[in-house]
Design a protein around this motif. Structure first.
Motif, PDB file in Angstrom:
ATOM      1  N   GLU A 135       8.573  -1.384  -4.499  1.00 39.68           N
ATOM      2  CA  GLU A 135       8.372  -0.011  -4.056  1.00 39.68           C
ATOM      3  C   GLU A 135       6.890   0.204  -3.801  1.00 39.68           C
ATOM      4  OE1 GLU A 135       9.459   2.959  -6.924  1.00 39.68           O
ATOM      5  OE2 GLU A 135       7.700   2.597  -8.167  1.00 39.68           O
ATOM      6  N   ILE A 136       6.585   1.143  -2.921  1.00 40.36           N
ATOM      7  CA  ILE A 136       5.198   1.541  -2.683  1.00 40.36           C
ATOM      8  C   ILE A 136       5.027   2.924  -3.288  1.00 40.36           C
ATOM      9  CG2 ILE A 136       3.479   2.150  -0.951  1.00 40.36           C
ATOM     10  CD1 ILE A 136       4.703   0.062   0.879  1.00 40.36           C
ATOM     11  N   ARG A 137       4.248   2.973  -4.355  1.00 41.99           N
ATOM     12  CA  ARG A 137       3.967   4.243  -5.033  1.00 41.99           C
ATOM     13  C   ARG A 137       2.448   4.367  -5.121  1.00 41.99           C
ATOM     14  NH1 ARG A 137       7.017   7.604  -8.316  1.00 41.99           N
ATOM     15  NH2 ARG A 137       8.748   6.112  -8.229  1.00 41.99           N
ATOM     16  N   SER A 138       1.906   5.426  -4.526  1.00 42.94           N
ATOM     17  CA  SER A 138       0.455   5.505  -4.421  1.00 42.94           C
ATOM     18  C   SER A 138      -0.020   6.951  -4.422  1.00 42.94           C
ATOM     19  CB  SER A 138      -0.001   4.810  -3.129  1.00 42.94           C
ATOM     20  OG  SER A 138      -1.398   4.893  -2.967  1.00 42.94           O
ATOM     21  N   THR A 139      -1.214   7.151  -4.959  1.00 43.89           N
ATOM     22  CA  THR A 139      -1.911   8.433  -4.859  1.00 43.89           C
ATOM     23  C   THR A 139      -3.214   8.177  -4.116  1.00 43.89           C
ATOM     24  OG1 THR A 139      -0.970   9.217  -6.954  1.00 43.89           O
ATOM     25  CG2 THR A 139      -2.925  10.355  -6.130  1.00 43.89           C
ATOM     26  N   ILE A 140      -3.403   8.843  -2.975  1.00 47.96           N
ATOM     27  CA  ILE A 140      -4.582   8.601  -2.145  1.00 47.96           C
ATOM     28  C   ILE A 140      -5.218   9.929  -1.745  1.00 47.96           C
ATOM     29  CG2 ILE A 140      -3.612   6.448  -1.244  1.00 47.96           C
ATOM     30  CD1 ILE A 140      -2.976   7.901   1.347  1.00 47.96           C
TER      31      ILE A 140
ATOM     32  N   GLU B 126      20.639  -6.103   3.187  1.00 48.90           N
ATOM     33  CA  GLU B 126      19.894  -4.857   3.349  1.00 48.90           C
ATOM     34  C   GLU B 126      18.966  -4.670   2.161  1.00 48.90           C
ATOM     35  OE1 GLU B 126      21.882  -1.059   4.606  1.00 48.90           O
ATOM     36  OE2 GLU B 126      21.433  -0.541   2.531  1.00 48.90           O
ATOM     37  N   ILE B 127      17.693  -4.382   2.445  1.00 45.47           N
ATOM     38  CA  ILE B 127      16.710  -4.136   1.394  1.00 45.47           C
ATOM     39  C   ILE B 127      16.159  -2.730   1.576  1.00 45.47           C
ATOM     40  CG2 ILE B 127      14.542  -4.877   0.347  1.00 45.47           C
ATOM     41  CD1 ILE B 127      15.027  -7.647   1.453  1.00 45.47           C
ATOM     42  N   ILE B 128      16.130  -1.975   0.486  1.00 43.83           N
ATOM     43  CA  ILE B 128      15.592  -0.616   0.507  1.00 43.83           C
ATOM     44  C   ILE B 128      14.199  -0.632  -0.122  1.00 43.83           C
ATOM     45  CG2 ILE B 128      15.927   1.769  -0.216  1.00 43.83           C
ATOM     46  CD1 ILE B 128      18.078   0.824   1.673  1.00 43.83           C
ATOM     47  N   LEU B 129      13.210  -0.148   0.615  1.00 45.69           N
ATOM     48  CA  LEU B 129      11.841  -0.054   0.100  1.00 45.69           C
ATOM     49  C   LEU B 129      11.468   1.422  -0.058  1.00 45.69           C
ATOM     50  CD1 LEU B 129       9.070  -1.243  -0.648  1.00 45.69           C
ATOM     51  CD2 LEU B 129       8.500  -1.212   1.799  1.00 45.69           C
ATOM     52  N   PRO B 130      11.493   1.958  -1.285  1.00 46.73           N
ATOM     53  CA  PRO B 130      11.063   3.348  -1.489  1.00 46.73           C
ATOM     54  C   PRO B 130       9.558   3.485  -1.245  1.00 46.73           C
ATOM     55  CG  PRO B 130      12.369   2.532  -3.353  1.00 46.73           C
ATOM     56  CD  PRO B 130      11.988   1.347  -2.524  1.00 46.73           C
ATOM     57  N   VAL B 131       9.169   4.576  -0.599  1.00 50.72           N
ATOM     58  CA  VAL B 131       7.754   4.850  -0.338  1.00 50.72           C
ATOM     59  C   VAL B 131       7.445   6.249  -0.863  1.00 50.72           C
ATOM     60  CG1 VAL B 131       5.933   5.034   1.395  1.00 50.72           C
ATOM     61  CG2 VAL B 131       7.800   3.392   1.724  1.00 50.72           C
ATOM     62  N   ILE B 132       6.655   6.313  -1.934  1.00 49.41           N
ATOM     63  CA  ILE B 132       6.289   7.591  -2.549  1.00 49.41           C
ATOM     64  C   ILE B 132       4.769   7.713  -2.497  1.00 49.41           C
ATOM     65  CG2 ILE B 132       6.367   9.022  -4.619  1.00 49.41           C
ATOM     66  CD1 ILE B 132       8.805   6.200  -4.429  1.00 49.41           C
ATOM     67  N   ILE B 133       4.277   8.589  -1.642  1.00 49.19           N
ATOM     68  CA  ILE B 133       2.837   8.774  -1.463  1.00 49.19           C
ATOM     69  C   ILE B 133       2.473  10.203  -1.841  1.00 49.19           C
ATOM     70  CG2 ILE B 133       0.881   8.576   0.112  1.00 49.19           C
ATOM     71  CD1 ILE B 133       2.354   5.967  -0.162  1.00 49.19           C
ATOM     72  N   ASN B 134       1.540  10.346  -2.766  1.00 53.40           N
ATOM     73  CA  ASN B 134       1.013  11.660  -3.139  1.00 53.40           C
ATOM     74  C   ASN B 134      -0.447  11.750  -2.707  1.00 53.40           C
ATOM     75  OD1 ASN B 134       3.380  12.626  -4.512  1.00 53.40           O
ATOM     76  ND2 ASN B 134       2.882  11.234  -6.187  1.00 53.40           N
ATOM     77  N   PHE B 135      -0.831  12.913  -2.198  1.00 53.94           N
ATOM     78  CA  PHE B 135      -2.200  13.119  -1.742  1.00 53.94           C
ATOM     79  C   PHE B 135      -2.963  13.981  -2.742  1.00 53.94           C
ATOM     80  CE2 PHE B 135       0.243  12.221   2.073  1.00 53.94           C
ATOM     81  CZ  PHE B 135      -0.553  11.257   2.686  1.00 53.94           C
TER      82      PHE B 135
END
Length: 405
Positions: free
Chosen positions: A223-228, A300-309
């Motif tokens: 998963e891509i979990r990021s705060t930018i 099938e592959i699921i990639l969650p993307v959670i981006i917080n600003f």
């Protein structure tokens, strides 16, 4: 007038069979965040696979929506489930190339049906929305409320179930199921379950092999979990590894093109190799909670993307980038390593890799069995003990005879 009526009737008679050939119990409206679960009816002559299913949106219904979903045959029926996002939107469900019968003749048709997600966010969702099993399984119920809520179930011994805010894992045991097709109630949902306890069920599971296949692709990160920062331009690296001995060519990506840009999309992944590409953000106005779907054949592959600003630089953090280049992201062979056999030991460092947890970054050496001479010590000790017993016995016997004299 009569002529136009006959023409209209002829057109209707031509179209009607294709409409009636396939049908679903899809509702016109769902709540945002709800788990959509539908049954597909009709004379379906060959399996329907996930890559035949599309969800679209937009004014002209031409924008792909990357939902997490699956479609399976359970017994004699087909079911499809999808996790709807927490936002109001109009959707169109497309199922392509369904082999069925029209006027007694086999024919492939495309099926489409519209529905909407509107109103308040669903109080909870359930995942997965259908099950094929021969043993115990686990369901995830995600509660969207900030307080506990109680739902009714049809599980024996669990008439009521309390969901805490967030994720709730529920295990379902075989004793709660009947052999064959079941429908289990979890509040507002009825989950279709096909339970086959027999040991001789290989044929059935092979027909539904997408549930039990060995995955050919491995994705890093999971998963891509990021705060930018709002103004920050960042690339999120992604690595896709092919574990098979054959090249993979039919790779498809489904994502919101208004939010994301993927540079250098791979068209082919050579056997036992990997490709790297980057995910970039187009829209940095609000937080992002989406998924990217990567498909190849039936996989099938699921990639969650959670981006917080944020505007606070101290909060900036992307966890997976801390160890993205570590050994765990590579095949053992790419690390110039090898897996030692049961009768070998590694002469150097052992690390984790994509294809195993014991990749030897050195050489494997045959384990030498050391000769054990401990048995000799035990034998000598036993002999000494026996001699002592004999000596003591003779001494006591001699002493006893002396007393009698």
């Amino acid at each position: 007038m009569k002529k136009y009526f006959l023409i209209s009737l002829s057109i209707l008679m031509f179209i009607l069979p294709s409409v009636l050939a396939i049908s679903t119990d899809l509702k016109q409206s769902y709540q945002p965040g709800e788990t959509l679960i539908i049954e597909i009816s009709g004379n379906i002559l060959e399996p329907i696979y996930p890559d035949q299913v599309e969800f679209k949106t937009g004014k002209f219904g031409n924008i792909d929506v990357p939902l997490q979903y699956d479609i399976k045959r359970l017994g004699e029926k087909y079911f499809l489930y999808a996790l709807l996002p927490d936002e109001e939107k109009n959707y169109t469900l497309h199922i392509k190339d369904i082999l069925t019968t029209l006027n007694g003749q086999s024919q492939k048709i495309d099926f489409s049906q519209n529905f909407t997600a509107s109103g308040e966010i669903a109080p909870y969702s359930i995942n997965p929305g259908l099950i094929i099993t021969n043993s115990e399984f686990t369901l995830k119920l995600i509660s969207k409320l900030d307080i506990p809520q109680t739902i009714e179930t049809s599980l024996e011994g669990y008439a009521n179930l309390t969901l805490k805010p967030g994720e709730n894992k529920i295990s379902v045991f075989p004793s709660s199921l009947e052999s064959g097709f079941n429908k289990i109630k979890f509040g507002m949902y009825f989950i279709p379950v096909y339970f086959s306890p027999s040991e001789n069920n290989d044929t059935y599971f092979q027909e539904n092999e997408t549930n039990f296949r060995e995955d050919a692709l491995v994705l890093l990160p999971l998963e891509i979990r990021s705060t930018i920062l709002y103004s920050e331009e960042i690339k999120f690296p992604i690595r896709l590894t092919n574990l098979k001995d054959l090249d993979i060519e039919d790779i498809r990506f489904i994502y919101d093109e208004e939010l994301f840009l993927i540079d250098e999309l791979p068209e082919i992944i050579p056997a036992s190799e990997y490709v790297e590409f980057n995910l970039l953000l187009k829209n940095q106005n609000s937080n992002i909670d989406e998924v990217i779907v990567i498909m190849s054949g039936e996989e099938e592959i699921i990639l969650p993307v959670i981006i917080n600003f944020t505007q606070n630089e101290s909060e900036v953090f992307t966890p997976y980038l801390q160890d993205f280049s570590s050994s765990s992201g590579y095949l053992c062979s790419e690390l110039d390593g090898r897996f030692c056999s049961a009768d070998e030991t590694c002469t150097g460092e052992v690390v984790s890799s994509i294809d195993g947890n014991s990749c030897c970054i050195a050489s494997c050496k045959k384990t030498e069995l050391k000769k054990d001479y401990s048995w000799a010590g035990y034998l000598i000790g036993a002999i000494i003990l026996i001699v002592l017993v004999i000596v003591i016995a003779k001494y006591l016997k001699t002493k006893k005879l002396g007393i009698h004299k």
